[in-house]
Design a protein around this motif. Structure first.
Motif, PDB file in Angstrom:
ATOM      1  N   ALA A  42     -13.232  18.272   9.469  1.00 37.54           N
ATOM      2  CA  ALA A  42     -13.155  17.167  10.429  1.00 37.54           C
ATOM      3  C   ALA A  42     -14.198  17.336  11.527  1.00 37.54           C
ATOM      4  O   ALA A  42     -14.820  16.366  11.952  1.00 37.54           O
ATOM      5  CB  ALA A  42     -11.753  17.091  11.020  1.00 37.54           C
ATOM      6  N   ALA A  43     -14.420  18.566  11.976  1.00 36.73           N
ATOM      7  CA  ALA A  43     -15.428  18.818  13.020  1.00 36.73           C
ATOM      8  C   ALA A  43     -16.832  18.489  12.515  1.00 36.73           C
ATOM      9  O   ALA A  43     -17.643  17.927  13.252  1.00 36.73           O
ATOM     10  CB  ALA A  43     -15.354  20.271  13.475  1.00 36.73           C
ATOM     11  N   GLN A  44     -17.128  18.824  11.276  1.00 38.53           N
ATOM     12  CA  GLN A  44     -18.436  18.503  10.705  1.00 38.53           C
ATOM     13  C   GLN A  44     -18.626  16.993  10.594  1.00 38.53           C
ATOM     14  O   GLN A  44     -19.699  16.477  10.879  1.00 38.53           O
ATOM     15  CB  GLN A  44     -18.593  19.158   9.340  1.00 38.53           C
ATOM     16  CG  GLN A  44     -18.775  20.656   9.398  1.00 38.53           C
ATOM     17  CD  GLN A  44     -18.708  21.283   8.023  1.00 38.53           C
ATOM     18  OE1 GLN A  44     -17.853  20.926   7.205  1.00 38.53           O
ATOM     19  NE2 GLN A  44     -19.592  22.230   7.765  1.00 38.53           N
ATOM     20  N   LYS A  45     -17.576  16.273  10.189  1.00 45.65           N
ATOM     21  CA  LYS A  45     -17.668  14.815  10.083  1.00 45.65           C
ATOM     22  C   LYS A  45     -17.965  14.185  11.431  1.00 45.65           C
ATOM     23  O   LYS A  45     -18.747  13.241  11.528  1.00 45.65           O
ATOM     24  CB  LYS A  45     -16.377  14.231   9.508  1.00 45.65           C
ATOM     25  CG  LYS A  45     -16.186  14.510   8.041  1.00 45.65           C
ATOM     26  CD  LYS A  45     -14.888  13.900   7.553  1.00 45.65           C
ATOM     27  CE  LYS A  45     -14.650  14.213   6.100  1.00 45.65           C
ATOM     28  NZ  LYS A  45     -13.378  13.633   5.622  1.00 45.65           N
ATOM     29  N   ARG A  46     -17.325  14.698  12.491  1.00 39.34           N
ATOM     30  CA  ARG A  46     -17.567  14.155  13.829  1.00 39.34           C
ATOM     31  C   ARG A  46     -18.987  14.432  14.304  1.00 39.34           C
ATOM     32  O   ARG A  46     -19.498  13.739  15.176  1.00 39.34           O
ATOM     33  CB  ARG A  46     -16.564  14.721  14.830  1.00 39.34           C
ATOM     34  CG  ARG A  46     -15.190  14.083  14.703  1.00 39.34           C
ATOM     35  CD  ARG A  46     -14.283  14.480  15.851  1.00 39.34           C
ATOM     36  NE  ARG A  46     -14.047  15.914  15.935  1.00 39.34           N
ATOM     37  CZ  ARG A  46     -13.133  16.573  15.238  1.00 39.34           C
ATOM     38  NH1 ARG A  46     -12.354  15.930  14.390  1.00 39.34           N
ATOM     39  NH2 ARG A  46     -12.982  17.872  15.390  1.00 39.34           N
ATOM     40  N   ALA A  47     -19.654  15.425  13.742  1.00 36.45           N
ATOM     41  CA  ALA A  47     -21.006  15.774  14.164  1.00 36.45           C
ATOM     42  C   ALA A  47     -22.070  14.885  13.515  1.00 36.45           C
ATOM     43  O   ALA A  47     -23.212  14.866  13.965  1.00 36.45           O
ATOM     44  CB  ALA A  47     -21.293  17.244  13.824  1.00 36.45           C
TER      45      ALA A  47
END
Length: 93
Positions: free
Chosen positions: A58-63
């Protein structure tokens, strides 16, 4: 993406893209504006995985940041660019 059809509807209804090619559930191509406008390709997760793509957290997607800009000409022929994104004074620090 998990559902190409859902993304087709999003880009068409919310952003005004034109459907250029519908090969769902695997792929679709949408175009901004007329025949000279840019395109965006939508590739399903099952197809991307065949080429070695890995699931993102999820953190990678937000980036991930996608910025679209459009240039139009006003009645006097001046070019006007419309963009939304993290530029200049709008940039997050």
């Amino acid at each position: 993406m998990t559902n190409v059809k859902r993304f087709i509807e999003y880009y068409r209804k919310k952003l005004g893209f034109n459907l250029e090619l519908d090969a769902s559930p695997h792929f679709a191509m949408l175009r901004v504006g007329k025949s000279q406008g840019g395109t965006i390709g939508l590739l399903s997760w099952t197809e991307a995985r065949k080429d070695g793509a890995k699931k993102m957290s999820a953190a990678q997607k937000r980036a991930v940041h996608v910025e679209l800009s459009m240039t139009a000409f006003d009645p006097d022929g001046y070019s006007v660019e419309f963009a939304q994104g993290r530029r200049g004074k709008n940039a997050k620090k």
